[in-house]
Design a protein around this motif. Structure first.
Motif, short mmCIF file in Angstrom:
data_model
loop_
_atom_site.label_atom_id
_atom_site.label_comp_id
_atom_site.label_asym_id
_atom_site.label_seq_id
_atom_site.Cartn_x
_atom_site.Cartn_y
_atom_site.Cartn_z
N GLY B 92 0.85 -1.26 -0.09
CA GLY B 92 -0.10 0.14 -0.03
C GLY B 92 0.59 1.34 -0.05
O GLY B 92 1.84 1.17 0.27
N ALA B 93 0.03 2.24 -0.49
CA ALA B 93 0.78 3.54 -0.48
C ALA B 93 1.17 4.25 1.02
O ALA B 93 0.41 3.84 1.89
CB ALA B 93 0.10 4.69 -1.06
N GLY B 94 2.23 5.05 0.97
CA GLY B 94 2.31 5.69 2.30
C GLY B 94 2.76 5.04 3.47
O GLY B 94 3.58 4.16 3.48
N GLY B 95 2.54 5.52 4.76
CA GLY B 95 3.02 4.87 5.95
C GLY B 95 2.88 3.43 6.29
O GLY B 95 3.56 2.81 7.22
N SER B 96 1.92 2.82 5.51
CA SER B 96 1.64 1.44 5.71
C SER B 96 2.47 0.40 5.02
O SER B 96 2.56 -0.99 5.20
CB SER B 96 0.18 1.02 5.45
OG SER B 96 0.00 1.18 4.06
N TYR B 97 3.51 0.75 4.34
CA TYR B 97 3.89 -0.11 3.17
C TYR B 97 5.26 -0.67 4.11
O TYR B 97 6.08 0.01 4.22
CB TYR B 97 4.79 0.67 1.98
CG TYR B 97 5.31 -0.17 0.95
CD1 TYR B 97 6.58 0.35 0.40
CD2 TYR B 97 4.85 -1.22 0.62
CE1 TYR B 97 7.16 -0.58 -0.49
CE2 TYR B 97 5.35 -2.43 -0.34
CZ TYR B 97 6.55 -1.94 -0.75
OH TYR B 97 7.59 -2.46 -1.70
N ILE B 98 5.21 -1.95 3.91
CA ILE B 98 6.41 -2.76 4.56
C ILE B 98 6.72 -3.77 3.67
O ILE B 98 6.08 -4.61 3.09
CB ILE B 98 5.85 -3.66 5.83
CG1 ILE B 98 5.43 -2.60 6.89
CG2 ILE B 98 7.08 -4.46 6.28
CD1 ILE B 98 4.83 -3.44 7.95
#
Lengths: 115, 111
Positions: B92-98
């Motif tokens: 996912g985009a933004g802060g959730s991307y791992i």
């Protein structure tokens, strides 16, 4: 692309000693950094995720007291392997990502050999 | 996290076009598709990223069908130096991307 530098590239240490690996984002501020371990012929396994200024989140099965992660600034994260044993020998890779970005940049990796 | 499935290995010859397909049936609406290349004893290197349709850069093209349940990395006219492991990641985009890696595809280019 952005540059992530890992140091050292390789290290040999004696069993029972501790080793510190540094990961730096050279030209951007990394709000989030990731640490991976990779064994021969295998994929990268995520060990932990660290956000600047807060404690790291470790994946299941990764001992947080053995693999100490510090992300004290927006450009530096360190992984310390404490009381290393031969089974900790592996290729350790860090990655850094900007807050708003979907793209992660990887360091060149550190080959750790514990003898 | 959406799981990805790729062929374990592929063989090709110098000068040929190579297409590596990745299946990601559970891709979420805000997930991007990113491909990385890894040489032995090196960290992964970003190749290309896309969300839908087609993306092209100086090294590769990425084709994504309308349902986004799969994607194809296309390497034009491969050379011996393209021998590497290629990973398809979905996130996912933004802060959730791992960045989470699957098994990857080991590409061997023969003379």
């Amino acid at each position: 692309g952005a540059v992530v530098s890992q140091h050292p590239s390789w290290v040999i240490c004696k069993s029972g000693t501790s080793v510190k690996i540094e990961c730096r984002s050279l030209d951007f501020q990394a709000t989030t950094m990731f640490w991976y371990r990779q064994f021969p012929k295998q994929s990268l396994m995520l060990m932990a995720t660290s956000n600047e200024g807060s404690k790291a989140t470790y994946e299941q099965g990764v001992e947080k007291d053995k693999f100490l992660i510090n992300h004290a600034s927006l450009t530096l994260s360190t992984l310390t392997v404490t009381s290393a044993h031969p089974e900790d020998s592996s290729f350790y890779i860090c990655s850094a990502r900007r807050r708003e970005n979907t793209e992660a940049f990887f360091g060149q990796g550190t080959r750790l050999t514990v003898v | 996290l959406a799981k990805t499935t790729q062929p374990i290995s592929m063989d090709s010859y110098e000068g040929q076009e190579v297409n590596i397909t990745c299946s990601h049936n559970n891709i979420a609406t805000n997930d991007y598709i990113t491909w990385y290349q890894q040489f032995p004893s090196q960290g992964p290197r970003f190749i290309i990223q896309g969300y839908k349709t087609k993306v092209t850069n100086e090294v590769a093209s990425l084709f994504i069908p309308a349902d986004r349940k799969s994607s194809t990395l296309s390497l034009p006219r491969v050379s011996l130096s393209d021998t590497a492991v290629y990973y398809c990641l979905v996130g996912g985009a933004g802060g959730s991307y791992i960045p989470t890696f699957g098994r990857g595809t080991s590409l061997i280019v023969h003379p």
